[in-house]
Motif scaffolding. Structure first.
Motif, PDB file in Angstrom:
ATOM      1  N   LEU A 166      -8.121   4.128 -11.734  1.00 38.74           N
ATOM      2  CA  LEU A 166      -7.019   4.725 -10.977  1.00 38.74           C
ATOM      3  C   LEU A 166      -6.282   3.668 -10.154  1.00 38.74           C
ATOM      4  O   LEU A 166      -6.893   2.701  -9.703  1.00 38.74           O
ATOM      5  CB  LEU A 166      -7.556   5.804 -10.030  1.00 38.74           C
ATOM      6  N   GLY A 167      -4.995   3.879  -9.958  1.00 39.02           N
ATOM      7  CA  GLY A 167      -4.196   2.951  -9.155  1.00 39.02           C
ATOM      8  C   GLY A 167      -3.697   1.794  -9.998  1.00 39.02           C
ATOM      9  O   GLY A 167      -4.054   1.653 -11.177  1.00 39.02           O
ATOM     10  N   SER A 168      -2.864   0.952  -9.370  1.00 42.80           N
ATOM     11  CA  SER A 168      -2.353  -0.220 -10.088  1.00 42.80           C
ATOM     12  C   SER A 168      -3.479  -1.231 -10.238  1.00 42.80           C
ATOM     13  O   SER A 168      -4.316  -1.360  -9.349  1.00 42.80           O
ATOM     14  CB  SER A 168      -1.237  -0.876  -9.281  1.00 42.80           C
ATOM     15  N   ASN A 169      -3.461  -1.944 -11.319  1.00 42.74           N
ATOM     16  CA  ASN A 169      -4.434  -3.020 -11.532  1.00 42.74           C
ATOM     17  C   ASN A 169      -5.870  -2.628 -11.204  1.00 42.74           C
ATOM     18  O   ASN A 169      -6.513  -3.216 -10.338  1.00 42.74           O
ATOM     19  CB  ASN A 169      -4.048  -4.243 -10.670  1.00 42.74           C
ATOM     20  N   PRO A 170      -6.392  -1.602 -11.851  1.00 42.46           N
ATOM     21  CA  PRO A 170      -7.758  -1.175 -11.536  1.00 42.46           C
ATOM     22  C   PRO A 170      -8.794  -2.140 -12.112  1.00 42.46           C
ATOM     23  O   PRO A 170      -9.145  -2.057 -13.275  1.00 42.46           O
ATOM     24  CB  PRO A 170      -7.857   0.197 -12.191  1.00 42.46           C
ATOM     25  N   ASP A 194       0.830  -1.211   0.000  1.00 38.37           N
ATOM     26  CA  ASP A 194       0.000   0.000   0.000  1.00 38.37           C
ATOM     27  C   ASP A 194       0.863   1.258   0.000  1.00 38.37           C
ATOM     28  O   ASP A 194       0.450   2.300  -0.488  1.00 38.37           O
ATOM     29  CB  ASP A 194      -0.947   0.018   1.213  1.00 38.37           C
ATOM     30  N   SER A 200      -4.155  -3.170  -1.310  1.00 40.72           N
ATOM     31  CA  SER A 200      -3.733  -3.585  -2.650  1.00 40.72           C
ATOM     32  C   SER A 200      -4.052  -5.066  -2.854  1.00 40.72           C
ATOM     33  O   SER A 200      -4.490  -5.470  -3.928  1.00 40.72           O
ATOM     34  CB  SER A 200      -2.233  -3.375  -2.834  1.00 40.72           C
ATOM     35  N   ARG A 214      -7.800  -5.646  -3.356  1.00 44.09           N
ATOM     36  CA  ARG A 214      -8.163  -5.314  -4.739  1.00 44.09           C
ATOM     37  C   ARG A 214      -7.720  -6.422  -5.712  1.00 44.09           C
ATOM     38  O   ARG A 214      -8.509  -6.900  -6.523  1.00 44.09           O
ATOM     39  CB  ARG A 214      -7.467  -3.991  -5.102  1.00 44.09           C
ATOM     40  N   PRO A 245      -3.934   5.595  -0.879  1.00 50.93           N
ATOM     41  CA  PRO A 245      -4.243   6.854  -1.578  1.00 50.93           C
ATOM     42  C   PRO A 245      -5.746   7.065  -1.835  1.00 50.93           C
ATOM     43  O   PRO A 245      -6.210   8.202  -1.830  1.00 50.93           O
ATOM     44  CB  PRO A 245      -3.460   6.743  -2.885  1.00 50.93           C
ATOM     45  N   PHE A 246      -6.486   5.962  -2.038  1.00 52.52           N
ATOM     46  CA  PHE A 246      -7.930   6.093  -2.289  1.00 52.52           C
ATOM     47  C   PHE A 246      -8.672   5.630  -1.046  1.00 52.52           C
ATOM     48  O   PHE A 246      -9.269   4.555  -1.020  1.00 52.52           O
ATOM     49  CB  PHE A 246      -8.345   5.283  -3.518  1.00 52.52           C
ATOM     50  N   GLN A 292       0.844   4.377  -2.962  1.00 57.54           N
ATOM     51  CA  GLN A 292       0.840   5.825  -2.764  1.00 57.54           C
ATOM     52  C   GLN A 292       1.998   6.460  -3.537  1.00 57.54           C
ATOM     53  O   GLN A 292       1.841   7.491  -4.171  1.00 57.54           O
ATOM     54  CB  GLN A 292       0.957   6.142  -1.263  1.00 57.54           C
TER      55      GLN A 292
END
Lengths: 202, 406
Positions: B67-71, A70, B39, B42, B138-139, A74
């Motif tokens: 958004l983000g890795s592997n959305p 995580d 992560s 997800r 981040p989200f 970020q």
């Protein structure tokens, strides 16, 4: 630098984020066997981001049981320090490879534009090394539990020899017979003997 | 079905559904699988190791927006409740704030933010290093709430301080080691920091925006398509479990369940105090009694408001995670599915709102919305900055913030 890796000119640089030194060594060894010489191991969460920005890797390998994933998430959101690696999962064209990686507990972040076959070789290697490490761990646990079983059987034999005045062979035979009759493991029977003896101790 | 979760108190509804028989009553079983990072939640949902999961309320929105890795686009038909978050500053930092702004400890969240602003200005003048503040992803509601609170007092989270991520179980240690000066995370980690004498709680989710959804049930669309009946049963089971979790008579049993190592693994008496809203805010013994600190069912706490998905999007735009684009709104709305909630609970005893969207944060009076068979009172709803959010005017709302990503 991304351009260089696209043409395959710069040697590939890989960062391993791994706190377990044995697994890190196994991975390092595997990468070197695969001809990747430029490998850095980050073995602590402290200053992980700073280390990564200095190393500026093309590929980051991190176990999925590592909560620092995580933190990386970020970093990729806000930081231009590392040349924006993306999770290899994003390119889902090779579902088999991804499935194997998730099952083995490997995640990798790869700089965009890196040639697929190079990534695949590295991820395949990481998967097989993660699995090898798992196997090692399992064998170690089994060996430990075998040793513990042997110790507990010895103690149970000792108790029976003292309390029932049996020879060592007779004590062992009694334990075995009881285990067979009750369809349980010898070590479990021995554990029961030890436990009940401790309850009767004055 | 396989359910991924992170060990936090707001997993309560999922745990109670399985442990107290609500799932079994609907003919389903939940296999709860503990994980260590959002992560992973997800990715394991994306790669079919989980069917549904305990998720941060912004995660489905982020996933639909790519958004983000592997959305991997997922959605939520059911929120797991409200509350639980707090902003905790290191005790050392709080004591400095007290000295600078003459705080006696009884101040509200906004006064604390202003004191922090005064201290940050002084520290900059003295040439000291910027403060480092942590959230969990981040989200996350934590990221947006922490930023909202800072900005309400004129602190720019992107230039006045350093925002970073620390996984929840590591926050207290990171603070004790002085690696971070503050964090925003869900229960029980805030109060653990206070009990250990390293932290001071200065704001709670209830102070920043009481009606914000916290965690939601994230659903894999592949799984939902193949198992619509099971999804409906799951919603019914979770609704019953959530009602049970809200009842103070059950808090003892709930605290005991959550304290087990397979779930949250902290002392039951600490959990019980958090469920009651008895929050130790200062190691000197200062406490606050916060009504509905954790709310699992009341006031339509499980309803996935489209307006709240839009508010989350407004904060993503505000902080530069995504550029505003009217065409994105369809994706934002695909993340929250009040229609599925409504059809699963039609005819049940639970009052279901008859509308999907409302103006959020209308003021300190109680909000009333039309619901099946009458009206539903939602309690007080003001944002800490007292501005309401009109879901039909996101650009206007975002440009009204003095502090936002440029």
């Amino acid at each position: 630098m991304t351009n260089d890796t696209k043409t395959g000119q710069r040697p590939l640089r890989v960062a391993i984020v791994e706190e377990n030194s044995i697994r890190a060594a196994i991975l390092l060894d595997g990468l070197q066997d695969a001809g990747v010489a430029d490998v850095e191991v980050i073995n602590t969460m402290t200053h992980m981001l700073r280390r990564l920005s200095i190393i500026d890797p093309d590929v980051i390998i991190i176990g999925i049981e590592n909560p620092s994933r995580d933190v990386l998430e970020q970093m990729f959101q806000v930081s231009k320090l590392v040349s924006r690696p993306v999770a290899m999962f994003v390119d889902q064209s090779d579902e088999g490879m991804i499935q194997a990686a998730v099952e083995a507990g490997v995640s990798a972040y790869v700089v965009d534009g890196l040639r697929k076959e190079r990534v695949k070789a590295i991820v395949d290697m990481a998967v097989s090394r993660f699995n090898a490490f798992e196997r090692l761990q399992r064998e170690l646990t089994e060996a430990r539990s075998q040793l513990a079983s042997r110790k507990i059987i010895e103690r149970a034999k000792g108790i029976l020899m003292r309390n029932r005045e049996l020879s060592e062979e007779e004590a062992y035979a009694l334990l075995r017979q009881t285990a067979m009759n009750e369809k349980r493991k010898l070590a479990d029977i021995a554990q029961s003997v030890v436990t009940s003896a401790s309850l009767l101790e004055k | 079905m396989r359910v991924g979760f992170i060990p936090l108190l707001d997993v309560a509804v999922l745990v109670a559904a399985e442990e107290h028989g609500f799932a079994r009553r609907e003919g389903i079983r939940l296999q709860l699988i503990k994980d260590v990072s959002w992560s992973n939640i997800r990715d394991r949902l994306a790669f079919r190791q989980f069917d549904v999961a305990h998720m941060l309320s912004p995660m489905p929105v982020a996933s639909q927006l790519g958004l983000g890795s592997n959305p991997y686009p997922c959605f939520t038909p059911f929120a797991l409740g409200r509350g639980g978050n707090s902003v905790t500053l290191s005790l050392e930092l709080y004591r400095e704030m007290q000295a600078v702004a003459s705080l006696d400890g009884s101040e509200d969240a906004l006064a604390n933010a202003h004191a922090l602003k005064a201290l940050i200005d002084r520290r900059r003048h003295e040439g000291r290093k910027p403060l480092v503040f942590a959230m969990t992803y981040p989200f996350s509601s934590h990221n947006y709430e922490f930023r909202f609170w800072l900005a309400a007092a004129g602190i720019d989270p992107d230039s006045d301080v350093i925002m970073t991520v620390v996984p929840p179980p590591l926050t207290v240690d990171a603070m004790a080691a002085r690696a971070i000066d503050g964090f925003c995370v869900n229960a029980p980690w805030n109060m653990i920091a206070v009990e250990k004498g390293v932290g001071r709680i200065v704001a709670t989710k209830a102070d920043i925006w009481p009606s914000a959804l916290e965690k939601v049930l994230g659903v894999s669309p592949d799984w939902a398509e193949k198992n619509p009946e099971n999804l409906a049963r799951l919603i019914v089971a979770l609704d019953a479990a959530a009602r049970w979790c809200d009842d103070p008579h059950n808090h003892h049993s709930l605290a005991e369940m959550l304290s087990r190592p397979a779930y949250v693994g902290v002392a039951p008496d600490l959990i019980l105090r958090l469920l009651k809203g008895e929050i130790l805010v200062d190691p000197n013994g200062g406490t606050r009694l916060i009504k509905n600190y954790l709310m699992f069912h009341g006031q339509a706490a499980n309803f996935p408001w489209i307006s709240q998905a839009r508010w989350i999007y407004s904060q993503m735009v505000r902080w530069g995670q995504v550029a505003h684009d009217g065409a994105c709104l369809a994706q934002v709305e695909a993340a929250y599915r009040p229609d599925i909630y409504r059809s699963a609970l039609a005819g049940s005893a639970t009052p279901v709102p008859a509308i999907d969207s409302k103006v959020e944060g209308v003021g300190s009076s109680s909000t009333v919305v039309p619901a099946a068979g009458g009206h539903l009172s939602l309690g007080t709803d003001a944002f800490i900055d007292q501005r309401a959010f009109d879901p039909s005017d996101i650009p206007g709302y975002v440009s009204g913030f003095a502090i936002r990503a440029k």
